[in-house]
Design a protein around this motif. Structure first.
Motif, PDB file in Angstrom:
ATOM      1  N   MET A   5       0.897  -1.250  -0.094  1.00 18.14           N
ATOM      2  CA  MET A   5      -0.003   0.033  -0.081  1.00 18.14           C
ATOM      3  C   MET A   5       1.003   1.368  -0.126  1.00 18.14           C
ATOM      4  O   MET A   5       1.650   1.479   0.810  1.00 18.14           O
ATOM      5  CB  MET A   5      -1.028   0.070   1.360  1.00 18.14           C
ATOM      6  N   TYR A   6       0.638   2.300  -0.851  1.00 19.72           N
ATOM      7  CA  TYR A   6       1.213   3.241  -1.033  1.00 19.72           C
ATOM      8  C   TYR A   6       0.510   4.401  -0.078  1.00 19.72           C
ATOM      9  O   TYR A   6      -0.863   4.602  -0.164  1.00 19.72           O
ATOM     10  CB  TYR A   6       1.507   3.793  -2.535  1.00 19.72           C
ATOM     11  N   GLU A   7       1.048   4.875   0.722  1.00 13.90           N
ATOM     12  CA  GLU A   7       0.655   5.853   1.598  1.00 13.90           C
ATOM     13  C   GLU A   7       1.152   7.201   2.042  1.00 13.90           C
ATOM     14  O   GLU A   7       2.264   7.224   2.003  1.00 13.90           O
ATOM     15  CB  GLU A   7       0.180   5.089   3.292  1.00 13.90           C
ATOM     16  N   LEU A   8       0.706   8.093   2.312  1.00 16.27           N
ATOM     17  CA  LEU A   8       1.171   9.599   2.431  1.00 16.27           C
ATOM     18  C   LEU A   8       2.073   9.463   3.705  1.00 16.27           C
ATOM     19  O   LEU A   8       1.852   8.944   4.947  1.00 16.27           O
ATOM     20  CB  LEU A   8       0.120  10.540   2.779  1.00 16.27           C
ATOM     21  N   SER A   9       3.418  10.140   3.399  1.00 19.61           N
ATOM     22  CA  SER A   9       4.218  10.500   4.494  1.00 19.61           C
ATOM     23  C   SER A   9       4.486  11.726   4.725  1.00 19.61           C
ATOM     24  O   SER A   9       4.362  12.540   3.763  1.00 19.61           O
ATOM     25  CB  SER A   9       5.498   9.662   4.252  1.00 19.61           C
ATOM     26  N   PRO A  39       6.197   4.630   1.696  1.00 16.90           N
ATOM     27  CA  PRO A  39       5.982   5.890   1.780  1.00 16.90           C
ATOM     28  C   PRO A  39       5.863   6.833   0.320  1.00 16.90           C
ATOM     29  O   PRO A  39       6.650   6.580  -0.652  1.00 16.90           O
ATOM     30  CB  PRO A  39       7.102   6.462   2.598  1.00 16.90           C
ATOM     31  N   TRP A  40       4.944   7.710   0.701  1.00 19.46           N
ATOM     32  CA  TRP A  40       4.647   8.484  -0.841  1.00 19.46           C
ATOM     33  C   TRP A  40       4.376   9.959  -0.188  1.00 19.46           C
ATOM     34  O   TRP A  40       3.864  10.018   0.675  1.00 19.46           O
ATOM     35  CB  TRP A  40       3.260   7.774  -1.571  1.00 19.46           C
ATOM     36  N   ARG A  41       4.865  10.879  -1.219  1.00 19.67           N
ATOM     37  CA  ARG A  41       4.567  12.363  -0.934  1.00 19.67           C
ATOM     38  C   ARG A  41       3.599  12.841  -1.913  1.00 19.67           C
ATOM     39  O   ARG A  41       3.546  12.405  -3.178  1.00 19.67           O
ATOM     40  CB  ARG A  41       5.726  12.998  -0.723  1.00 19.67           C
ATOM     41  N   PHE A  42       2.911  14.024  -1.736  1.00 20.56           N
ATOM     42  CA  PHE A  42       2.083  14.704  -2.681  1.00 20.56           C
ATOM     43  C   PHE A  42       2.533  14.627  -4.076  1.00 20.56           C
ATOM     44  O   PHE A  42       1.772  14.747  -4.955  1.00 20.56           O
ATOM     45  CB  PHE A  42       1.384  16.092  -1.801  1.00 20.56           C
ATOM     46  N   THR A  43       3.815  15.175  -4.005  1.00 24.68           N
ATOM     47  CA  THR A  43       4.271  15.614  -5.445  1.00 24.68           C
ATOM     48  C   THR A  43       5.038  14.311  -6.080  1.00 24.68           C
ATOM     49  O   THR A  43       5.549  14.472  -7.417  1.00 24.68           O
ATOM     50  CB  THR A  43       5.467  16.578  -5.377  1.00 24.68           C
TER      51      THR A  43
END
Length: 236
Positions: A5-9, A39-43
Motif C-alpha cells: 500500500m502506497y500511503e502518505l508520509s 511511503p509516498w508524498r504529494f508531489t
C-alpha cells in the motif's frame, strides 16, 4: 506476494497521516493481513501513475490495483472474506453513512484546528503544492483557515451523533469494531499524528471510544509515530 500500500508520509517518513490510509491500515489489521507500506508524498505522482490517478491509498495485490479507501474495504471483503469489514447490506450502509459523516461533518472542524500543524509536517518539497491546492479548495489562505477555537466548537457540535451511538455501545458497529469505526477513526488518527491538540475532553464518550480504538489490533494506532514523538519536533 505480500500486499503493498502506497500511503502518505511527511517530512519524516515515519510520519504517516492520511485519514484515508489510516482507514485501510485498520482494515488490514482487522483481517490480520500482512502488508508492505510504501511511503509516498504529494508531489510523487509518477510513483503511483500506474493506478490511473494521483491520490493514496493505492493498494496493490498481485496484478490487482485498488484505489479509494471504501473500495479497498469492499475489495478486501471479496478477496479475503474472513473477518468481514462491511458484512451484510445493513452493515455496509452503516459504514457508508459514517464515511460521509466523517468527511463532511467531522473533517472541517478538525481541519480548522490542525491545518497549520498539518502544513508544518508536510515534506518541504510538498509544501508549495499543499498550500496551492488547499487554498484553492478552501477559498482562503491556510492562515485564515487556521482558527482552533472555531474548529473545536464546530467539531464539538458535529460529534453529537457519535456521542449518542457510543452511549449505547462500545463501538459504532456494536460490541466490536468494524467498517463504520474505521471509516470515522481514520480522521482522528489524522489529527493525532500531526498535532498535539486535544480534540475531545476526557469525560466525553467519544474519548473513551478513541482510547479503545487506539488499543485495537495490537495497538496499531497507539504505536503510530506522532509529530510529538519525533525528537525535537518541528517548528510551527
Amino acid at each position: 506476494m505480500a500486499l503493498q500500500m502506497y500511503e502518505l508520509s511527511g517530512r519524516d517518513e515515519r510520519l504517516r497521516f492520511s485519514p484515508y490510509c489510516w482507514r485501510v491500515r485498520y482494515a488490514l489489521a482487522h483481517k490480520g493481513l500482512e502488508c508492505d507500506f510504501i511511503p509516498w508524498r504529494f508531489t510523487q505522482k509518477e510513483a503511483i501513475a500506474f493506478s490511473g490517478q494521483g491520490k493514496v491509498p493505492v493498494l496493490v495485490d498481485g496484478e490487482t490495483t485498488v484505489t479509494d479507501s471504501y473500495e479497498i474495504f469492499r475489495y478486501l471483503d471479496r478477496e479475503y472474506p474472513d473477518k468481514p469489514l462491511l458484512g451484510d447490506d445493513t452493515a455496509e450502509s452503516r459504514a457508508r453513512f459514517f464515511k460521509f459523516y466523517s468527511e463532511r461533518a467531522l473533517a472541517p472542524g478538525m481541519l480548522r484546528t490542525i491545518v497549520m500543524d498539518l502544513f508544518n509536517v508536510v515534506h518541504p518539497d510538498d509544501q508549495a503544492y499543499f498550500r496551492e491546492t488547499r487554498e484553492k479548495a478552501l477559498g482562503r489562505s491556510l492562515e485564515e483557515m487556521h482558527a482552533p477555537s472555531k474548529g473545536l466548537s464546530a467539531l464539538d457540535a458535529a460529534l453529537e451523533p457519535l456521542r449518542g451511538r457510543l452511549e449505547e455501545a462500545d463501538f459504532l458497529d456494536g460490541e466490536a469494531p468494524g467498517g463504520a469505526d474505521y471509516m470515522v477513526f481514520g480522521h482522528f488518527m489524522w489529527a493525532r499524528c500531526v498535532s498535539a491538540a486535544d480534540l475531545v475532553s476526557n469525560a466525553d464518550p467519544v474519548h473513551a471510544w478513541i482510547e479503545r480504538m487506539l488499543d485495537q489490533h495490537g495497538g496499531v494506532g497507539r504505536n503510530a509515530t506522532r509529530i510529538v514523538d519525533i525528537e525535537g519536533g518541528y517548528p510551527g
